[in-house]
Write a protein that holds these residues in place. Structure first.
Motif, PDB file in Angstrom:
ATOM      1  N   HIS A  92       5.464   8.685   4.238  1.00  7.52           N
ATOM      2  CA  HIS A  92       5.482   7.257   3.932  1.00  7.52           C
ATOM      3  C   HIS A  92       4.129   6.613   4.236  1.00  7.52           C
ATOM      4  O   HIS A  92       3.759   5.619   3.613  1.00  7.52           O
ATOM      5  N   LEU A  93       3.428   7.148   5.215  1.00  4.95           N
ATOM      6  CA  LEU A  93       2.164   6.540   5.655  1.00  4.95           C
ATOM      7  C   LEU A  93       0.956   7.297   5.105  1.00  4.95           C
ATOM      8  O   LEU A  93      -0.122   7.284   5.704  1.00  4.95           O
ATOM      9  N   MET A 141      11.873   5.060   7.900  1.00  4.79           N
ATOM     10  CA  MET A 141      10.854   5.954   7.346  1.00  4.79           C
ATOM     11  C   MET A 141      10.926   7.363   7.910  1.00  4.79           C
ATOM     12  O   MET A 141      10.060   8.187   7.633  1.00  4.79           O
ATOM     13  N   SER A 144       9.045  -4.144  13.128  1.00 10.47           N
ATOM     14  CA  SER A 144      10.305  -3.596  12.635  1.00 10.47           C
ATOM     15  C   SER A 144      10.197  -2.078  12.583  1.00 10.47           C
ATOM     16  O   SER A 144       9.623  -1.516  11.651  1.00 10.47           O
ATOM     17  N   SER A 192       1.058   0.936   3.376  1.00  7.65           N
ATOM     18  CA  SER A 192       2.524   0.870   3.398  1.00  7.65           C
ATOM     19  C   SER A 192       3.000   0.300   4.736  1.00  7.65           C
ATOM     20  O   SER A 192       2.525   0.698   5.802  1.00  7.65           O
ATOM     21  N   GLY A 193       3.935  -0.625   4.650  1.00  4.71           N
ATOM     22  CA  GLY A 193       4.547  -1.173   5.857  1.00  4.71           C
ATOM     23  C   GLY A 193       3.716  -2.196   6.583  1.00  4.71           C
ATOM     24  O   GLY A 193       4.085  -2.613   7.687  1.00  4.71           O
ATOM     25  N   TYR A 232       6.160  -3.111   9.339  1.00  5.95           N
ATOM     26  CA  TYR A 232       7.481  -2.810   8.780  1.00  5.95           C
ATOM     27  C   TYR A 232       7.597  -1.299   8.528  1.00  5.95           C
ATOM     28  O   TYR A 232       7.270  -0.806   7.461  1.00  5.95           O
ATOM     29  N   LEU A 233       8.082  -0.576   9.521  1.00  5.62           N
ATOM     30  CA  LEU A 233       8.180   0.890   9.420  1.00  5.62           C
ATOM     31  C   LEU A 233       9.632   1.363   9.506  1.00  5.62           C
ATOM     32  O   LEU A 233       9.893   2.540   9.795  1.00  5.62           O
TER      33      LEU A 233
END
Length: 1007
Positions: free
Chosen positions: A42-43, A76, A96, A58-59, A72-73
């Motif tokens: 995701h990262l 994930m 989060s 992302s996030g 915002y993670l």
């Protein structure tokens, strides 16, 4: 490592030139990422990309000044730890991180982020003490730490945060008492302390939280007081959940002042007294659950004012009096649970006019009168459970048109009349129980294809007439029980069109004619009872084609001819009874049997009976040419019987004399034999046909052949010269002195008679003076535990395989509990004792061995005496006894293993926490429920609804109180109900759609 990660990031930035250096916040995020594991990537875009800001990562959310204000993670699947670099993001407003797998301590640097308003780290694995000085975050509005592993005392300074509105500390391991200062939060609307290990009294100061709307305090906390009367001052409270937290005393009438309350859960406590009439003042109440307490008195008339009530659960208390008529007038009532009380009088007639009623359970009371005719007026009724009362009158005809009906349980009443037309053809009906009543007439012939019906019990009534041929239109029926009625005529051959039929009991009726040869079409039949009828003709040899038949009762009929020798080929047949017929000829070569199974047939011969007359039957048991039962043969049989009786009497006298002799001179006899060699020859006892010798069994006892070790002993794989593969268990705890049998032989003989398709078959026993070896059928896929907890092999266990294993293991245990006489308590149910054959069919192993070891004194290991750690029922701690309810608890643990993929004891659960406690804590939220499921089951293709139903069964089986656990027969039924018989795209709920499930659904009682 972190220092070098930061230096590397800085070096890369400098290497790119001075034109676009990454901001300080971007460097902090990269340093944080270095302590993460990101399996789904995701990262992946968190890297140097030529920009000076991480705002496009992302996030990450930024303000118009390009400062990071949001992290915002959530969801994930990140693991690792949260580094101190988080404290460098000074402008953060929102954090989060919920629903990941972060571990370790929460860094104290988080308390320096003075602008944070929203901080959510729920559903992770953070541990240790909660950081101090959180009160520095004076702008904090939401603090959600639910479902982590924090321990120690509750943080005591949080009440100093003036803006805090939402505080969730539930699902952790906080201990000690609740600080009285928790009543001083100036703006709190939500307080969750549930699912911890809190003790002490509940501080009455909590009643000062005037703005509080939701309060959760139950589940695994164990308070030393009752409900404070000051809670009546929580004027804004909408939801109060204090279930299962050791509450004592009575329900304070002050709760009646909570005019905005819509949910009141006080179940599973030790509350006493009556329901205060003031509860009727809570006019907005929608859900009221006071079940499993010691409440008494009547259901107060004041509840008439609760017109918004949707759920009323008062079950398992000591309420008396009648069910008030006004309950039937509640317009929104959907669920009514009043079972297991002392209620009397009739069922309110108005209850049938409720258009929303879905689940109704009034069982185990003293209700009388009739069942309301229009009980299903709203066509939403799914369960009608009225068993164990004193109801009279007919079953309402309207139930035959109730298309929503799934379960109808009316057993043990005084009902009469006939079976409603259409009942057995309803599209959703799965269970019909009307046994032990006075119902009359025929089974309606208007049976259309009922896609769900799996259990039907009409036994012990006054039903009559012939069985309709349309009975074969029930393709999914598994149990058909109509014993002790007045059915007559022939058994319709269509009865075995029911391809799923497992148990058929038509005993105690007036059936005539022959046994249909079509009975062999019942390929799944395990129990067949045709006894106490008027059946004639011969036993069809085609019965041998029922591969899983373990019980066959044909006694008390008028059957003639021979017992087919083909029956001896049924490897699973364990219980059979041919007594009191007109059978003749030799009995087949059964492995073992009781003489009582053949009594009342004077012309049977062979085996332990009188010898067959010479020349009457050939070596295969077939009639010899010209042979017949003449008077001469009868006289010869009678003479043989008399000779046998005299010989038996003489033998008894001889045995008694030998016993007396041994008792008098046993010291001399034992002294003589002690001088003999301590090594005796091996003796092989076979419980079925075995083409092997003791020496071949001994050759298996080699280190290279070991396939398992446990408290019961060591297991070896043995390949015989014929190619037959067996498993040989060398029992533990043996050695010098093991020759003292202590009932070992008798117990093993009993276990050797067990025959069931889901039980590992004990083929024989090999023993000498010092060692006992048990010979079992070999299971190529090993144990469920090995397969489930092995990373290399667990991929084979998709959802369908796991579900089938659960059902099959339940059938095996059900057989031990309900079909063996006396019943067999396994005592060590665990995943390692559920073995899998080449097609992953489940077989329960080591049944009865724990009792054997306990009786013989051969082992004191926990595994062999009372179960294995993680599987042991709670009551063992104070009773030191186990029974069938203990087996059911252990089976609940096995179900949780199947669903979670985790062992009963894991370090991630925390000290002193087992899988049962861990699962109970996890299911408090929707996402927590999803978090417990093993991702190796098949991902998004797994039907969530089925998984949740199995989880519900697991929770019922693992109830703390034995009385709350179902029987294994009920477990089999509930697991069988899990699989929908037909699916459409609208009812297939998969893991990809978690919103389809509400965690509170698990609170419904499975009946």
């Amino acid at each position: 490592m972190k220092r070098w990660s930061f230096v590397l990031v800085l070096f890369l930035c400098l290497g790119r030139g001075w034109s676009d250096p990454l901001s300080e916040e971007g460097l902090a995020l990269l340093a944080m990422k270095a302590s993460f594991t990101d399996p789904v990537k995701h990262l992946e875009n968190w890297k140097l990309n030529g920009t000076a800001t991480p705002c496009l990562w992302s996030g990450i959310a930024c303000n118009n000044m390009s400062s990071v204000v949001g992290l915002y993670l959530a969801h994930m699947n990140l693991t690792g730890t949260l580094s101190a670099d988080l404290g460098r993001l000074k402008n953060l407003v929102t954090i989060s991180l919920e629903f990941n797998n972060f571990t370790g301590l929460l860094p104290v640097e988080v308390t320096t982020l003075l602008k944070v308003q929203y901080f959510n780290i729920s559903n992770n694995n953070f541990n240790g003490a909660f950081p101090a000085k959180f009160s520095q975050l004076q702008s904090l509005q939401v603090l959600d730490c639910f479902n982590n592993n924090f321990s120690g005392a509750l943080p005591g300074d949080l009440w100093l945060i003036p803006t805090l509105e939402h505080l969730s500390l539930g699902g952790n391991y906080f201990e000690g008492s609740i600080p009285a200062q928790y009543g001083s939060f100036p703006a709190l609307k939500y307080l969750g302390l549930n699912g911890n290990s809190l003790t002490g009294p509940i501080p009455p100061e909590l009643g000062k939280l005037q703005g509080l709307q939701e309060l959760y305090m139950g589940y695994y906390n164990n308070y030393s007081s009752g409900i404070p009367a000051s809670f009546g001052n929580l004027a804004s409270l909408v939801r109060l959940d204090m279930g299962r937290c050791g509450l004592t005393g009575s329900i304070p009438p002050e709760l009646g002042k909570l005019g905005k309350l819509d949910t009141l859960f006080l179940q599973l406590n030790n509350l006493v007294g009556v329901i205060p009439v003031q509860i009727g003042n809570i006019v907005n109440l929608q859900s009221l659950d006071l079940s499993y307490n010691n409440l008494s008195g009547i259901i107060p008339p004041a509840l008439i004012y609760l017109q918004k009530l949707e759920l009323l659960s008062l079950m398992s208390n000591r309420f008396e009096g009648t069910i008030p008529d006004f309950i039937g007038d509640m317009p929104n009532l959907q669920v009514l649970y009043l079972w297991e009380n002392q209620l009397t009088g009739p069922i309110p007639s108005a209850l049938g006019q409720n258009m929303n009623l879905t689940l109704l359970d009034l069982s185990s009371n003293f209700l009388n009168g009739t069942i309301p005719n229009d009980l299903c007026a709203g066509q939403k009724l799914e369960w009608v459970i009225l068993k164990d009362n004193q109801l009279t009158g007919p079953i309402p005809e309207a139930l035959g048109n109730c298309i929503s009906l799934s379960k109808l349980r009316l057993s043990n009443n005084r009902l009469n009349g006939s079976i409603p037309l259409g009942l057995l053809g309803l599209p959703n009906i799965s269970m019909v129980e009307i046994q032990m009543n006075q119902v009359m007439g025929p089974i309606p012939s208007e049976i259309i294809d009922s896609p769900q019906l799996s259990y039907l019990d009409f036994s012990d009534n006054n039903l009559s007439s012939k069985l309709p041929e349309s009975i074969g239109n029930l393709p999914m029926l598994q149990s058909f029980l109509i014993s002790n009625n007045h059915f007559e005529g022939p058994i319709p051959p269509q009865i075995c069109d029911m391809q799923s039929l497992n148990k058929l009991d038509i005993s105690g009726n007036e059936f005539t004619g022959t046994i249909p040869v079509e009975m062999s079409n019942c390929k799944k039949l395990g129990s067949l009872d045709l006894s106490r009828n008027g059946l004639t003709g011969q036993i069809p040899p085609q019965v041998e084609y029922i591969p899983d038949l373990y019980l066959l009762n044909l006694s008390h009929n008028q059957l003639s001819g021979q017992i087919p020798p083909q029956l001896q080929l049924l490897q699973t047949l364990n219980v059979f009874d041919f007594s009191y017929n007109n059978l003749s000829g030799p009995i087949p070569h059964f492995d073992s049997y009781n003489l009582s199974s053949f009594e009342g047939n004077p012309f049977l011969c062979g085996g332990l009976l009188q010898p067959c007359p010479a020349g009457t039957y050939d070596n295969d048991g077939a009639p010899a040419p010209g042979g017949h039962h003449s008077r001469r043969h009868k006289a010869a049989n009678l003479l043989a019987w008399l000779v046998g009786a005299l010989f038996s009497a003489a033998l008894v006298v001889l045995l008694v004399g030998m016993c007396c002799f041994f008792k008098k001179y046993r010291w001399y006899i034992c002294k003589y034999f002690r001088r003999e060699s301590t090594t005796r020859p091996w003796k092989l006892t076979a419980f079925s046909r075995l083409d092997l010798t003791a020496s071949q069994v001994l050759d298996c006892l080699d280190e290279e052949n070991i396939i398992g070790r446990g408290g019961a002993g060591t297991v070896y794989k043995g390949v015989m010269s014929t190619g037959q593969v067996v498993a040989v268990k060398r029992l533990a705890g043996e050695g010098k002195g093991a020759a003292h049998d202590h009932g070992f032989s008798a117990e093993i003989q009993t276990l050797g008679k067990i025959r069931h398709r889901n039980i590992v078959r004990l083929l024989g026993c090999c023993s000498n003076h010092e060692t006992n070896l048990l010979i079992y059928e070999y299971m190529p896929n090993g144990s469920l535990g090995e397969l489930l907890h092995s990373k290399e092999r667990s991929e084979k266990l998709d959802w369908e395989t796991r579900y089938n294993i659960a059902v099959q293991a339940a059938h095996g245990l059900c057989y031990l509990h309900h079909d063996c006489s006396p019943l067999i308590v396994h005592r060590d149910v665990k995943s390692n004792n559920i073995l899998l054959d080449s097609t992953f069919q489940a077989h329960v192993a080591d049944f009865g061995l724990a009792k054997l070891f306990q009786d013989t004194g051969k082992s004191e290991s926990m595994s062999s005496i009372a179960g294995s750690y993680g599987y042991i029922a709670p009551e063992y701690a104070y009773t030191l006894k186990v029974n069938e309810k203990s087996d059911i608890y252990s089976f609940g643990v096995v179900l949780m293993e199947l669903l979670t993929g985790k062992k009963p004891i894991e370090t991630e659960f925390g000290d002193g926490v087992d899988i049962v406690q861990w699962v109970r804590r996890k299911i408090q939220t929707k996402d927590g429920v999803l978090d417990v499921l093993d991702p190796r089951m098949g991902g998004v293709g797994v039907p969530l609804q089925e998984v949740m139903l199995v989880l519900r069964v697991a929770l019922l089986c693992s109830s703390d109180l034995p009385v709350d656990r179902p029987t294994m027969r009920d477990v089999v039924q509930m697991l069988s109900d899990v699989k929908p018989k037909s699916k459409s795209s609208t009812d297939s709920r998969e893991l990809a759609a978690p919103d389809a499930f509400k965690p509170q659904d698990l609170r419904l009682v499975c009946v």
